[in-house]
Write a protein that holds these residues in place. Sequence first.
Motif, PDB file in Angstrom:
ATOM      1  N   LYS A  17       0.941  -1.177  -0.034  1.00  0.00           N
ATOM      2  CA  LYS A  17      -0.102  -0.127   0.190  1.00  0.00           C
ATOM      3  C   LYS A  17       0.677   1.601  -0.247  1.00  0.00           C
ATOM      4  O   LYS A  17       0.420   2.187  -0.881  1.00  0.00           O
ATOM      5  CB  LYS A  17      -0.650  -0.074   1.428  1.00  0.00           C
ATOM      6  CG  LYS A  17      -2.319  -1.444   0.657  1.00  0.00           C
ATOM      7  CD  LYS A  17      -2.743  -0.959   2.449  1.00  0.00           C
ATOM      8  CE  LYS A  17      -4.284  -2.070   2.056  1.00  0.00           C
ATOM      9  NZ  LYS A  17      -4.650  -1.831   3.521  1.00  0.00           N
ATOM     10  N   GLN A  18       2.220   1.291   0.853  1.00  0.00           N
ATOM     11  CA  GLN A  18       2.827   2.340   0.759  1.00  0.00           C
ATOM     12  C   GLN A  18       3.372   2.450  -0.847  1.00  0.00           C
ATOM     13  O   GLN A  18       3.785   3.460  -1.029  1.00  0.00           O
ATOM     14  CB  GLN A  18       4.242   1.566   1.297  1.00  0.00           C
ATOM     15  CG  GLN A  18       4.417   2.649   2.927  1.00  0.00           C
ATOM     16  CD  GLN A  18       4.851   1.911   3.868  1.00  0.00           C
ATOM     17  OE1 GLN A  18       5.555   0.963   3.965  1.00  0.00           O
ATOM     18  NE2 GLN A  18       5.002   3.192   5.241  1.00  0.00           N
ATOM     19  N   GLU A  19       3.981   1.197  -1.590  1.00  0.00           N
ATOM     20  CA  GLU A  19       4.699   1.249  -2.565  1.00  0.00           C
ATOM     21  C   GLU A  19       2.795   2.472  -3.374  1.00  0.00           C
ATOM     22  O   GLU A  19       3.361   2.465  -4.202  1.00  0.00           O
ATOM     23  CB  GLU A  19       5.143   0.367  -2.653  1.00  0.00           C
ATOM     24  CG  GLU A  19       6.657  -0.152  -2.224  1.00  0.00           C
ATOM     25  CD  GLU A  19       6.815  -1.489  -2.782  1.00  0.00           C
ATOM     26  OE1 GLU A  19       6.438  -2.315  -3.549  1.00  0.00           O
ATOM     27  OE2 GLU A  19       7.974  -1.627  -2.249  1.00  0.00           O
ATOM     28  N   GLN A  20       2.418   1.813  -3.693  1.00  0.00           N
ATOM     29  CA  GLN A  20       1.294   2.316  -4.837  1.00  0.00           C
ATOM     30  C   GLN A  20       1.358   4.181  -4.159  1.00  0.00           C
ATOM     31  O   GLN A  20       0.337   4.599  -4.991  1.00  0.00           O
ATOM     32  CB  GLN A  20      -0.193   1.571  -4.100  1.00  0.00           C
ATOM     33  CG  GLN A  20      -1.580   1.621  -5.099  1.00  0.00           C
ATOM     34  CD  GLN A  20      -1.045   2.137  -6.678  1.00  0.00           C
ATOM     35  OE1 GLN A  20      -1.468   0.771  -6.390  1.00  0.00           O
ATOM     36  NE2 GLN A  20      -1.159   2.952  -7.295  1.00  0.00           N
ATOM     37  N   LYS A  21       0.924   4.092  -2.787  1.00  0.00           N
ATOM     38  CA  LYS A  21       0.745   5.924  -2.294  1.00  0.00           C
ATOM     39  C   LYS A  21       1.912   6.185  -3.584  1.00  0.00           C
ATOM     40  O   LYS A  21       1.845   7.426  -3.743  1.00  0.00           O
ATOM     41  CB  LYS A  21       1.366   5.748  -1.410  1.00  0.00           C
ATOM     42  CG  LYS A  21       0.757   7.078  -0.898  1.00  0.00           C
ATOM     43  CD  LYS A  21      -0.294   7.435  -0.796  1.00  0.00           C
ATOM     44  CE  LYS A  21      -0.317   9.831  -0.658  1.00  0.00           C
ATOM     45  NZ  LYS A  21      -1.967   9.834  -1.044  1.00  0.00           N
ATOM     46  N   TRP A  22       2.984   5.972  -3.530  1.00  0.00           N
ATOM     47  CA  TRP A  22       4.200   6.736  -3.757  1.00  0.00           C
ATOM     48  C   TRP A  22       4.074   6.732  -5.447  1.00  0.00           C
ATOM     49  O   TRP A  22       3.562   8.013  -6.046  1.00  0.00           O
ATOM     50  CB  TRP A  22       5.935   5.752  -3.537  1.00  0.00           C
ATOM     51  CG  TRP A  22       6.301   6.337  -4.739  1.00  0.00           C
ATOM     52  CD1 TRP A  22       7.186   6.475  -6.335  1.00  0.00           C
ATOM     53  CD2 TRP A  22       7.682   7.182  -4.713  1.00  0.00           C
ATOM     54  NE1 TRP A  22       7.629   7.071  -7.148  1.00  0.00           N
ATOM     55  CE2 TRP A  22       8.118   8.002  -5.885  1.00  0.00           C
ATOM     56  CE3 TRP A  22       8.027   7.609  -3.347  1.00  0.00           C
ATOM     57  CZ2 TRP A  22       9.147   9.369  -5.409  1.00  0.00           C
ATOM     58  CZ3 TRP A  22       8.355   9.382  -3.606  1.00  0.00           C
ATOM     59  CH2 TRP A  22       9.025   9.574  -4.498  1.00  0.00           C
ATOM     60  N   ASP A  24       0.832   7.155  -6.711  1.00  0.00           N
ATOM     61  CA  ASP A  24      -0.174   7.315  -6.766  1.00  0.00           C
ATOM     62  C   ASP A  24       0.101   9.064  -6.744  1.00  0.00           C
ATOM     63  O   ASP A  24       0.385  10.375  -7.724  1.00  0.00           O
ATOM     64  CB  ASP A  24      -1.374   7.601  -5.279  1.00  0.00           C
ATOM     65  CG  ASP A  24      -1.621   6.931  -6.057  1.00  0.00           C
ATOM     66  OD1 ASP A  24      -1.801   5.691  -6.910  1.00  0.00           O
ATOM     67  OD2 ASP A  24      -2.723   6.238  -4.649  1.00  0.00           O
ATOM     68  N   LEU A  25       1.729   9.355  -5.364  1.00  0.00           N
ATOM     69  CA  LEU A  25       1.960  10.775  -5.261  1.00  0.00           C
ATOM     70  C   LEU A  25       2.719  10.906  -7.200  1.00  0.00           C
ATOM     71  O   LEU A  25       2.533  12.644  -7.177  1.00  0.00           O
ATOM     72  CB  LEU A  25       3.151  10.483  -4.284  1.00  0.00           C
ATOM     73  CG  LEU A  25       2.499  10.921  -2.894  1.00  0.00           C
ATOM     74  CD1 LEU A  25       3.374  10.277  -2.267  1.00  0.00           C
ATOM     75  CD2 LEU A  25       1.866  12.188  -2.610  1.00  0.00           C
ATOM     76  N   VAL A 130       8.165   7.156   1.130  1.00  0.00           N
ATOM     77  CA  VAL A 130       6.529   8.406   0.588  1.00  0.00           C
ATOM     78  C   VAL A 130       6.365   8.966   1.753  1.00  0.00           C
ATOM     79  O   VAL A 130       5.685  10.229   1.340  1.00  0.00           O
ATOM     80  CB  VAL A 130       5.533   7.139   0.718  1.00  0.00           C
ATOM     81  CG1 VAL A 130       4.272   7.823   1.114  1.00  0.00           C
ATOM     82  CG2 VAL A 130       5.013   6.142  -0.924  1.00  0.00           C
ATOM     83  N   ASN A 131       7.178   9.022   3.143  1.00  0.00           N
ATOM     84  CA  ASN A 131       6.326   9.882   4.655  1.00  0.00           C
ATOM     85  C   ASN A 131       7.904  10.760   4.056  1.00  0.00           C
ATOM     86  O   ASN A 131       7.782  11.805   4.569  1.00  0.00           O
ATOM     87  CB  ASN A 131       7.049   9.051   5.463  1.00  0.00           C
ATOM     88  CG  ASN A 131       5.946   7.859   5.734  1.00  0.00           C
ATOM     89  OD1 ASN A 131       4.802   7.783   5.901  1.00  0.00           O
ATOM     90  ND2 ASN A 131       7.046   6.689   6.726  1.00  0.00           N
ATOM     91  N   THR A 134       6.576  13.079   1.226  1.00  0.00           N
ATOM     92  CA  THR A 134       4.876  13.847   2.098  1.00  0.00           C
ATOM     93  C   THR A 134       4.997  14.599   3.280  1.00  0.00           C
ATOM     94  O   THR A 134       4.807  15.543   2.934  1.00  0.00           O
ATOM     95  CB  THR A 134       3.869  13.493   2.764  1.00  0.00           C
ATOM     96  OG1 THR A 134       4.180  12.766   3.448  1.00  0.00           O
ATOM     97  CG2 THR A 134       3.005  12.039   1.495  1.00  0.00           C
TER      98      THR A 134
END
Length: 206
Positions: A17-22, A24-25, A130-131, A134
């Motif tokens: 999920k974290q990698e997917q968030k990247w 998305d960003l 990701v953190n 952001t």
Amino acid sequence: MSARASKSGIAADIERKQEQKWDDLEEEGVPQAVVDWINAILDDADDVCDNAGWQSIHLFLKDGVRLCRVANALLASEGQAGMKFSRNQSAFFCMDNIGKFLKVAEDYGVKRNDLFQSNDLYEGLKGPTVNVITSLHALGLVSKNKRYEPEYTGRGAIAIENPRGFTEEEVRQQSASFIGKQGSGSWGGANQAGMTAPGTCRHINK
């Protein structure tokens, strides 16, 4: 060095999920906006992050030196003295540099919950990066709100805590007032008279 053990179960799901968030960003252009802003602040043609991929960002910022230079630029814009940092590449000094940057970012206006952890940057994994992004995005938005130049071009809004400026004592007084009214059934002169009991109908005169 031994290979990192692969994650499984809940830990693996979180990492995915974290990698997917990247991803998305990236689609939103956030990493590129962060990289462009940092390059503009550093203003050094011989020292730039040449792309916005997570690996490049990790390698560019890992030792904390460039982050500290960014922090010093922000401090200077507010008339404050810069901080000292180390160019020693050992893990201890790199982590210390990152920690100093995070302290400046919080003092500058980034909420603590929006800050990354030092390991998120130093370990160099896609998910935790990701953190990092952001947090830098939040810092850019704060600087934009302060009209810092070069301007951060990322889009978004920053959360402003306690915008009405209530003191802690005023908040306590309002809470006590709310509880008192709740217990008495009275709200600014109103009371329970005229309220319809549950299960009954109100007749409206036409």
